[in-house]
Design a protein around this motif. Structure first.
Motif, PDB file in Angstrom:
ATOM      1  N   ASP A   1       0.834  -1.211   0.000  1.00  0.00           N
ATOM      2  CA  ASP A   1       0.000   0.000   0.000  1.00  0.00           C
ATOM      3  C   ASP A   1       0.867   1.259   0.000  1.00  0.00           C
ATOM      4  O   ASP A   1       0.601   2.207  -0.742  1.00  0.00           O
ATOM      5  CB  ASP A   1      -0.928   0.021   1.234  1.00  0.00           C
ATOM      6  N   ALA A   2       1.911   1.257   0.838  1.00  0.00           N
ATOM      7  CA  ALA A   2       2.785   2.436   0.911  1.00  0.00           C
ATOM      8  C   ALA A   2       3.493   2.648  -0.431  1.00  0.00           C
ATOM      9  O   ALA A   2       3.629   3.788  -0.907  1.00  0.00           O
ATOM     10  CB  ALA A   2       3.806   2.268   2.039  1.00  0.00           C
ATOM     11  N   SER A   3       3.921   1.547  -1.058  1.00  0.00           N
ATOM     12  CA  SER A   3       4.668   1.658  -2.320  1.00  0.00           C
ATOM     13  C   SER A   3       3.777   2.125  -3.461  1.00  0.00           C
ATOM     14  O   SER A   3       4.193   2.932  -4.303  1.00  0.00           O
ATOM     15  CB  SER A   3       5.300   0.303  -2.676  1.00  0.00           C
ATOM     16  N   VAL A   4       2.552   1.611  -3.494  1.00  0.00           N
ATOM     17  CA  VAL A   4       1.615   2.021  -4.554  1.00  0.00           C
ATOM     18  C   VAL A   4       1.333   3.518  -4.426  1.00  0.00           C
ATOM     19  O   VAL A   4       1.396   4.275  -5.419  1.00  0.00           O
ATOM     20  CB  VAL A   4       0.311   1.192  -4.467  1.00  0.00           C
TER      21      VAL A   4
ATOM     22  N   ALA B   1       9.590  10.896 -11.822  1.00  0.00           N
ATOM     23  CA  ALA B   1      10.983  10.797 -12.271  1.00  0.00           C
ATOM     24  C   ALA B   1      10.967  10.617 -13.789  1.00  0.00           C
ATOM     25  O   ALA B   1      10.134   9.862 -14.308  1.00  0.00           O
ATOM     26  CB  ALA B   1      11.693   9.623 -11.607  1.00  0.00           C
ATOM     27  N   PHE B   2      11.843  11.305 -14.447  1.00  0.00           N
ATOM     28  CA  PHE B   2      11.920  11.270 -15.920  1.00  0.00           C
ATOM     29  C   PHE B   2      10.576  11.608 -16.556  1.00  0.00           C
ATOM     30  O   PHE B   2      10.101  10.944 -17.475  1.00  0.00           O
ATOM     31  CB  PHE B   2      12.449   9.906 -16.406  1.00  0.00           C
ATOM     32  N   GLY B   3       9.914  12.626 -15.960  1.00  0.00           N
ATOM     33  CA  GLY B   3       8.718  13.185 -16.570  1.00  0.00           C
ATOM     34  C   GLY B   3       7.438  12.391 -16.350  1.00  0.00           C
ATOM     35  O   GLY B   3       6.419  12.684 -16.984  1.00  0.00           O
ATOM     36  N   LYS B   4       7.457  11.377 -15.501  1.00  0.00           N
ATOM     37  CA  LYS B   4       6.195  10.643 -15.239  1.00  0.00           C
ATOM     38  C   LYS B   4       6.257  10.012 -13.841  1.00  0.00           C
ATOM     39  O   LYS B   4       7.371   9.858 -13.276  1.00  0.00           O
ATOM     40  CB  LYS B   4       5.947   9.576 -16.302  1.00  0.00           C
ATOM     41  N   PRO B   5       5.107   9.634 -13.314  1.00  0.00           N
ATOM     42  CA  PRO B   5       5.129   8.969 -12.000  1.00  0.00           C
ATOM     43  C   PRO B   5       5.975   7.692 -12.086  1.00  0.00           C
ATOM     44  O   PRO B   5       5.932   6.999 -13.115  1.00  0.00           O
ATOM     45  CB  PRO B   5       3.664   8.629 -11.735  1.00  0.00           C
ATOM     46  N   ILE B   6       6.734   7.405 -11.033  1.00  0.00           N
ATOM     47  CA  ILE B   6       7.602   6.212 -11.096  1.00  0.00           C
ATOM     48  C   ILE B   6       6.776   4.928 -11.254  1.00  0.00           C
ATOM     49  O   ILE B   6       7.300   3.893 -11.672  1.00  0.00           O
ATOM     50  CB  ILE B   6       8.562   6.108  -9.880  1.00  0.00           C
ATOM     51  N   ALA B   7       5.455   4.993 -10.951  1.00  0.00           N
ATOM     52  CA  ALA B   7       4.557   3.843 -11.154  1.00  0.00           C
ATOM     53  C   ALA B   7       4.569   3.396 -12.618  1.00  0.00           C
ATOM     54  O   ALA B   7       4.222   2.251 -12.933  1.00  0.00           O
ATOM     55  CB  ALA B   7       3.137   4.207 -10.744  1.00  0.00           C
ATOM     56  N   HIS B   8       4.961   4.278 -13.514  1.00  0.00           N
ATOM     57  CA  HIS B   8       4.960   3.929 -14.947  1.00  0.00           C
ATOM     58  C   HIS B   8       6.275   3.314 -15.401  1.00  0.00           C
ATOM     59  O   HIS B   8       6.395   2.918 -16.554  1.00  0.00           O
ATOM     60  CB  HIS B   8       4.608   5.166 -15.792  1.00  0.00           C
ATOM     61  N   HIS B   9       7.244   3.255 -14.509  1.00  0.00           N
ATOM     62  CA  HIS B   9       8.508   2.595 -14.875  1.00  0.00           C
ATOM     63  C   HIS B   9       8.378   1.100 -14.570  1.00  0.00           C
ATOM     64  O   HIS B   9       8.012   0.709 -13.461  1.00  0.00           O
ATOM     65  CB  HIS B   9       9.676   3.209 -14.087  1.00  0.00           C
ATOM     66  N   GLN B  10       8.707   0.288 -15.553  1.00  0.00           N
ATOM     67  CA  GLN B  10       8.389  -1.139 -15.410  1.00  0.00           C
ATOM     68  C   GLN B  10       9.209  -1.851 -14.335  1.00  0.00           C
ATOM     69  O   GLN B  10       8.746  -2.823 -13.749  1.00  0.00           O
ATOM     70  CB  GLN B  10       8.545  -1.842 -16.762  1.00  0.00           C
ATOM     71  N   LEU B  11      10.409  -1.333 -14.040  1.00  0.00           N
ATOM     72  CA  LEU B  11      11.184  -2.000 -12.985  1.00  0.00           C
ATOM     73  C   LEU B  11      10.551  -1.750 -11.613  1.00  0.00           C
ATOM     74  O   LEU B  11      10.650  -2.583 -10.716  1.00  0.00           O
ATOM     75  CB  LEU B  11      12.648  -1.543 -13.018  1.00  0.00           C
ATOM     76  N   VAL B  12       9.896  -0.595 -11.476  1.00  0.00           N
ATOM     77  CA  VAL B  12       9.143  -0.333 -10.234  1.00  0.00           C
ATOM     78  C   VAL B  12       7.916  -1.253 -10.209  1.00  0.00           C
ATOM     79  O   VAL B  12       7.585  -1.846  -9.177  1.00  0.00           O
ATOM     80  CB  VAL B  12       8.739   1.156 -10.146  1.00  0.00           C
ATOM     81  N   GLN B  13       7.272  -1.392 -11.341  1.00  0.00           N
ATOM     82  CA  GLN B  13       6.094  -2.284 -11.418  1.00  0.00           C
ATOM     83  C   GLN B  13       6.465  -3.725 -11.046  1.00  0.00           C
ATOM     84  O   GLN B  13       5.690  -4.434 -10.413  1.00  0.00           O
ATOM     85  CB  GLN B  13       5.501  -2.261 -12.828  1.00  0.00           C
ATOM     86  N   GLU B  14       7.680  -4.116 -11.427  1.00  0.00           N
ATOM     87  CA  GLU B  14       8.095  -5.491 -11.095  1.00  0.00           C
ATOM     88  C   GLU B  14       8.110  -5.692  -9.575  1.00  0.00           C
ATOM     89  O   GLU B  14       7.659  -6.712  -9.045  1.00  0.00           O
ATOM     90  CB  GLU B  14       9.483  -5.785 -11.683  1.00  0.00           C
ATOM     91  N   MET B  15       8.630  -4.660  -8.864  1.00  0.00           N
ATOM     92  CA  MET B  15       8.689  -4.782  -7.403  1.00  0.00           C
ATOM     93  C   MET B  15       7.285  -4.821  -6.797  1.00  0.00           C
ATOM     94  O   MET B  15       7.012  -5.579  -5.873  1.00  0.00           O
ATOM     95  CB  MET B  15       9.517  -3.626  -6.809  1.00  0.00           C
TER      96      MET B  15
END
Ligand SMILES: Cc1cc2nc3c(=O)[nH]c(=O)nc-3n(C[C@H](O)[C@H](O)[C@H](O)COP(=O)(O)OP(=O)(O)OC[C@H]3O[C@@H](n4cnc5c(N)ncnc54)[C@H](O)[C@@H]3O)c2cc1C
Length: 404
Positions: A259-262, A270-284
């Motif tokens: 919940d905290a991470s989501v 980061a890099f112009g978009k929410p980090i939720a859109h970076h796939q390596l973050v999605q993997e975690m």
């Protein structure tokens, strides 16, 4: 196994979730920073009936099932492991062990004050020279007429300095024979019994952890639990109950990290978009979902076997191993997702990471659970029937008393 929660189970889940968020969450940061156990917490859990929620109503417990206990643990640890630990030790390691092994008079005498929280219990197995290797414990006892005389030291004992009642284990003769170990209930105030608190712990800082010194403590024969020589079996069956609660608690920690991470990943750019859109973050995030759902299934499975009155050493060990490893990874990933912010206590994830390191140690380290699982798989280990089993749910005593 029915995966739908009953009305009673949903009610306990709702109650503990609400209390944890509204009453415990606002306190935890200060308690953790100050490394302070707050006696109000244990009193509050007692008032709510949580300390005896899965003890029979006959002994003033809530008469709920073993899954209800696990659900309460998940909700408490969603806020902090230190709160869940109270139920693991007081209710599971001691309360349920007495329900399983104590004689009828002992149950009438000791269970009601434990169920209501009038008395708090600790479980003293570990010693300076004996942790994983339980059979190496050196605390000794001798018998003098109707009295047992105990000497020795227990270390790393949760609730040691706040408990009134101590389930401890000692051996009659030196050596490694597990059959020489017996279990005793010691009461605060007995001469020669002393406790202390350990300071500067890495995690679980809102929990009380300490030691018990026994110097020629004279214990009446009425406080021997089970038969003489059954102590090792009693300790191991206590761990079967405790591990269910640790597994459920770790599952709550995974959900808290998720919940905290989501929330953070949706906000942080980061890099112009929410980090939720970076796939390596999605993997975690996906790994946390996986860890949460599988841990939940494993503890529900173990609880359902307990409800049926079936021994489930293998299943509780697996649930504990899996949930603690998944929680360890979830907490480490959650800190990573939070970047530098995760490295402070402004967010709860760093605290969860410190706490889970303790959870991976107690009630069997990762290595011990791997050995247990390999032992079953290879046919090197088998469970023999015990003289006393944990009662199935609904409790036979409560069935006679009629509906809730
Ligand atoms: C916060 C906290 C609360 C606790 N609360 C309680 C409590 O309430 N009551 C209680 O009795 N105890 C309690 N404990 C103690 C806990 O149960 C022990 O710490 C645990 O059993 C491990 O024992 P040890 O620390 O002596 O480690 P050791 O047994 O010395 O192990 C050290 C390392 O060696 C590894 N190892 C040991 N044997 C083997 C093997 N055969 N094969 C492979 N690796 C092995 C272990 O996995 C571990 O990595 C608590 C501990 C902590 C941290």
């Amino acid at each position: 196994m029915n995966l739908e929660l009953s009305e009673d189970q949903r009610a306990i889940q709702r109650l503990v979730r609400e209390v944890a968020r509204e009453e415990l969450l606002p306190r935890i940061q200060a308690l953790d920073r100050e490394e302070r156990f707050d006696p109000w917490v244990v009193r509050r859990l007692g008032e709510l009936g949580l300390l005896g929620l899965c003890l029979p109503r006959r002994y003033q417990g809530g008469g709920l099932d073993y899954l209800s206990l696990a659900l309460a643990c998940e909700e408490l640890e969603y806020v902090d492991s230190s709160f869940r630990e109270i139920l693991s030790v007081h209710t599971a390691l001691v309360g349920l062990t007495l329900l399983q092994w104590a004689g009828p008079e002992q149950k009438e005498r000791f269970l009601p004050p434990l169920a209501t929280g009038q008395k708090i219990a600790a479980f003293g197995l570990t010693e300076p020279g004996a942790g994983s290797d339980v059979a190496a414990l050196e605390s000794r006892y001798r018998q003098e007429g109707e009295t047992f005389v105990l000497s020795g030291e227990k270390v790393w004992i949760s609730l040691a300095d706040v408990a009134d009642l101590f389930l401890v284990f000692a051996r009659r003769e030196p050596g490694r024979d597990p059959g020489a170990i017996s279990a005793f209930l010691l009461e605060r105030g007995m001469e020669g019994l002393e406790t202390y608190t350990l300071r500067d712990k890495l995690g679980l800082r809102a929990a009380n952890t300490g030691g018990i010194r026994m110097r020629e403590v004279r214990v009446p024969a009425a406080n021997l639990v089970g038969l003489e020589g059954e102590g090792f079996k009693i300790a191991m069956s206590a761990l079967d109950n405790g591990r269910l609660t640790v597994a459920a608690g770790a599952t709550g920690m995974i959900r808290a990290c998720l919940d905290a991470s989501v929330a953070y990943a949706r906000e942080r750019q980061a890099f112009g978009k929410p980090i939720a859109h970076h796939q390596l973050v999605q993997e975690m995030i996906a790994r946390m979902v996986d860890g949460y759902e599988t841990s939940r299934l494993l503890y529900a499975w173990a609880a359902s076997l307990k409800n049926q009155g079936r021994r489930c050493t293998r299943e509780t060990s697996l649930a504990k191993l899996h949930a603690c490893e998944a929680a360890f990874r979830a907490a480490a990933d959650a800190v990573e997702i939070h970047g530098a912010a995760g490295f402070s206590d402004a967010f709860p994830v760093g605290r969860h990471l410190r706490n889970v390191l303790g959870e991976r140690i107690y009630e069997g380290t990762r290595e011990i659970h791997l050995l247990i699982q390999a032992g079953y798989a290879l046919g090197l280990r088998e469970d023999r029937p015990l003289r006393c089993s944990l009662p199935p749910w609904p409790f036979p005593e409560d069935e006679e008393a009629g509906p809730r």
